[in-house]
Design a protein around this motif. Structure first.
Motif, PDB file in Angstrom:
ATOM      1  N   LEU A  75     -19.671 142.776 162.758  1.00  0.00           N
ATOM      2  CA  LEU A  75     -19.671 142.452 161.331  1.00  0.00           C
ATOM      3  C   LEU A  75     -19.466 143.706 160.492  1.00  0.00           C
ATOM      4  CD1 LEU A  75     -22.536 139.801 160.932  1.00  0.00           C
ATOM      5  CD2 LEU A  75     -20.058 139.429 160.898  1.00  0.00           C
ATOM      6  N   ALA A 131     -19.217 135.962 152.830  1.00  0.00           N
ATOM      7  CA  ALA A 131     -19.551 135.119 153.988  1.00  0.00           C
ATOM      8  C   ALA A 131     -18.397 134.168 154.318  1.00  0.00           C
ATOM      9  CB  ALA A 131     -20.822 134.323 153.712  1.00  0.00           C
ATOM     10  N   PHE A 148     -16.209 136.190 156.380  1.00  0.00           N
ATOM     11  CA  PHE A 148     -16.788 136.598 157.659  1.00  0.00           C
ATOM     12  C   PHE A 148     -16.742 135.491 158.710  1.00  0.00           C
ATOM     13  CE2 PHE A 148     -19.795 140.413 156.682  1.00  0.00           C
ATOM     14  CZ  PHE A 148     -18.676 141.158 156.323  1.00  0.00           C
ATOM     15  N   VAL A 149     -16.876 134.235 158.269  1.00  0.00           N
ATOM     16  CA  VAL A 149     -16.930 133.133 159.239  1.00  0.00           C
ATOM     17  C   VAL A 149     -15.642 133.028 160.054  1.00  0.00           C
ATOM     18  CG1 VAL A 149     -17.132 130.644 159.519  1.00  0.00           C
ATOM     19  CG2 VAL A 149     -18.688 131.842 157.981  1.00  0.00           C
ATOM     20  N   THR A 190     -15.099 135.894 162.509  1.00  0.00           N
ATOM     21  CA  THR A 190     -15.859 135.912 163.755  1.00  0.00           C
ATOM     22  C   THR A 190     -15.028 135.406 164.932  1.00  0.00           C
ATOM     23  OG1 THR A 190     -17.932 135.641 162.524  1.00  0.00           O
ATOM     24  CG2 THR A 190     -17.998 135.084 164.849  1.00  0.00           C
ATOM     25  N   THR A 219     -24.782 133.225 158.582  1.00  0.00           N
ATOM     26  CA  THR A 219     -23.450 133.543 158.063  1.00  0.00           C
ATOM     27  C   THR A 219     -22.620 132.271 157.864  1.00  0.00           C
ATOM     28  OG1 THR A 219     -23.503 135.658 159.243  1.00  0.00           O
ATOM     29  CG2 THR A 219     -21.360 134.907 158.446  1.00  0.00           C
TER      30      THR A 219
END
Length: 477
Positions: free
Chosen positions: A90, A426, A429-430, A433, A459
């Protein structure tokens, strides 16, 4: 011997490198951003908080470089060492994403600067024409870098001069035009400005202070080039104080020549508009040329940095191996392709933003906060553990205090940013991932330990809330 001599720098050279890494495009936008938020009194408080917090963070980077010289894969490697693989990912993804968003900000700034002279064509930097010009520029740089073009010394020199000279001219002109009565009228908030508390005024300046200090971590990487090890700390302090002095002057002096309401309404880059009000149209032209040269040079550097972040993370198994590939010119080509595709998509998205300029600036700042928070947290853990302090145990207490203050500062910055920006980060970020899943599957490793699974779940929930907010219009970029 020749190689050794070229890698040893004097105190002056080290200080110049610190200044060069900290002074960026953000300083050209300080008057308008601060003018919209607060008067001189609130600005002084904001700079005192930001200066203290970022200085503590700089000392953390310096301490980590000294105590853990074996960690050299980038900022994210500290997060990985302290908090595990997923937090390391992250941090790497956030740092890369922040660098990409910073590059988008550069193109919006270029469009906004050109919009000063061609308002019908470029507007505020998010018009169709501005976006097309930005996309052409992004991919022109992309193919130039793929051919192995790097910043030569003379380009760095030109860029540094383009940054510093207009700022010095601006400061001298405003000192000469200083009007004490005007400054006093603006001191606690000028007439015609919305009523808000001092805390709210200071809070509204916090993200711009984070943005203009981005790159402060670069100071720690120069330690191995110093002729004298003690020069590193001195250069860090001199560079930090010098740049902070420039930024405080650029922020406060406009209050002495224009009403706060006028400063708040200026077009970005606001340095150009303020200088134009004092010396005439040539001032806007002068600043704008400096901005364009500075930003284009900085964009070349940050394009390479974006690719290098992905490349370094892939080399340390934190990103898919695909991004560890280099072309025949030793350029991390795959990392560069992904970087510029993402930058292009963000540039296109600015068309739907109500205020693309400040939105990209704020998003860049927020994405940088997670890596900074994890670095500061690792600084606390390292000082408490005593690893690396075997020969200097007396420094443990001091470094723990510095790191703890840096942790508190970055948490305060998250709070000041507001829930909107945290949720938007966020959202990014999802899907990011997916790269983590990819890298872990390549190595046949477990995806998450129990703690990391909780972090991932939080998250995802935040990302879903942010996505819902965007789709329903509750959150607007």
């Amino acid at each position: 011997m020749g190689s050794d001599s070229t890698q040893k720098f004097s105190l002056f050279a080290l200080t110049a490198m610190v200044v060069g890494s900290m002074v960026g495009a953000g300083i050209f936008n300080l008057p308008g951003r601060f003018g919209a938020a607060t008067g001189p009194f609130g600005a002084m408080i904001a700079w005192a908080i930001a200066g203290t917090g970022m200085y503590m963070l700089a000392r953390v980077f310096q301490a980590l470089a000294e105590k853990r010289p074996d960690i050299d894969s980038g900022v994210f490697a500290y997060a990985k060492a302290g908090f595990g693989n997923y937090m390391g990912f992250l941090s790497a993804f956030g740092y890369w994403l922040g660098s990409c968003l910073g590059n988008v900000f550069y193109w919006v700034l270029i469009g906004s600067t050109l919009g000063r002279f061609f308002p019908e064509i470029f507007g505020d930097g998010s018009s169709v024409t501005a976006i097309i010009v930005s996309l052409i520029g992004i991919w022109a740089f992309h193919f130039m870098i793929l051919r192995g073009v790097e910043q030569a010394a003379f380009i760095n020199t030109i860029v540094t001069v383009a940054k510093i000279v207009p700022i010095i001219v601006f400061i001298l002109a405003l000192i000469f035009a200083f009007n004490y009565a005007q400054f006093s009228e603006n001191f606690f908030g000028g007439p015609g400005m919305p009523e808000k508390s001092l805390i709210a005024q200071v809070r509204d300046t916090m993200l711009i202070t984070v943005f203009v200090f981005l790159g402060i971590e670069g100071a720690s990487v120069y330690s191995r080039f110093a002729k004298e090890r003690s020069d590193v700390g001195t250069a860090t302090i001199l560079g930090f104080v010098g740049v902070t002095g420039l930024m405080v002057a650029v922020t406060l002096l406009p209050y002495a020549v224009l009403p706060q309401s006028a400063i708040a309404a200026v077009q970005q880059p606001s340095l150009a508009t303020v200088l134009e009000a004092v010396v005439g149209h040539w001032g806007a032209v002068f600043i704008s040329i400096g901005v364009l040269v500075s930003v284009l040079g900085a964009y070349l550097a940050w394009s390479l940095i974006c690719a290098e972040v992905l490349f370094a993370a892939a080399k340390s198994d934190d990103m898919p191996k695909l991004f560890a590939a280099q072309n025949g010119n030793r350029v991390p080509a795959n990392a560069l392709w992904l970087t510029n595709i993402v930058v292009s998509l963000f540039v296109i998205s600015t068309y739907w933003s109500r205020d693309a300029f400040n939105f990209m600036l704020d998003m860049t700042s927020v994405t940088a906060l997670l890596p900074y928070l994890l670095v500061a947290g690792y600084g606390v853990l390292l000082a408490r553990s005593g690893v690396g302090y075997e020969t200097t145990p007396d420094e443990r207490g001091r470094d723990q205090v510095f790191a703890s203050i840096a942790v508190v500062y970055t948490i305060i910055m998250f709070i000041a940013a507001g829930l909107k920006y945290v949720l938007l980060v966020a959202v990014l970020f999802v899907p990011g991932t997916i790269l983590y899943f990819w890298a872990r599957r390549e190595q046949n490793l477990q995806l998450f330990n129990p703690t990391e699974l909780i972090v991932f779940a939080i998250t995802v929930v935040a990302g879903l809330i942010g996505a819902y907010g965007l789709l329903t219009g509750i959150i607007t970029p």
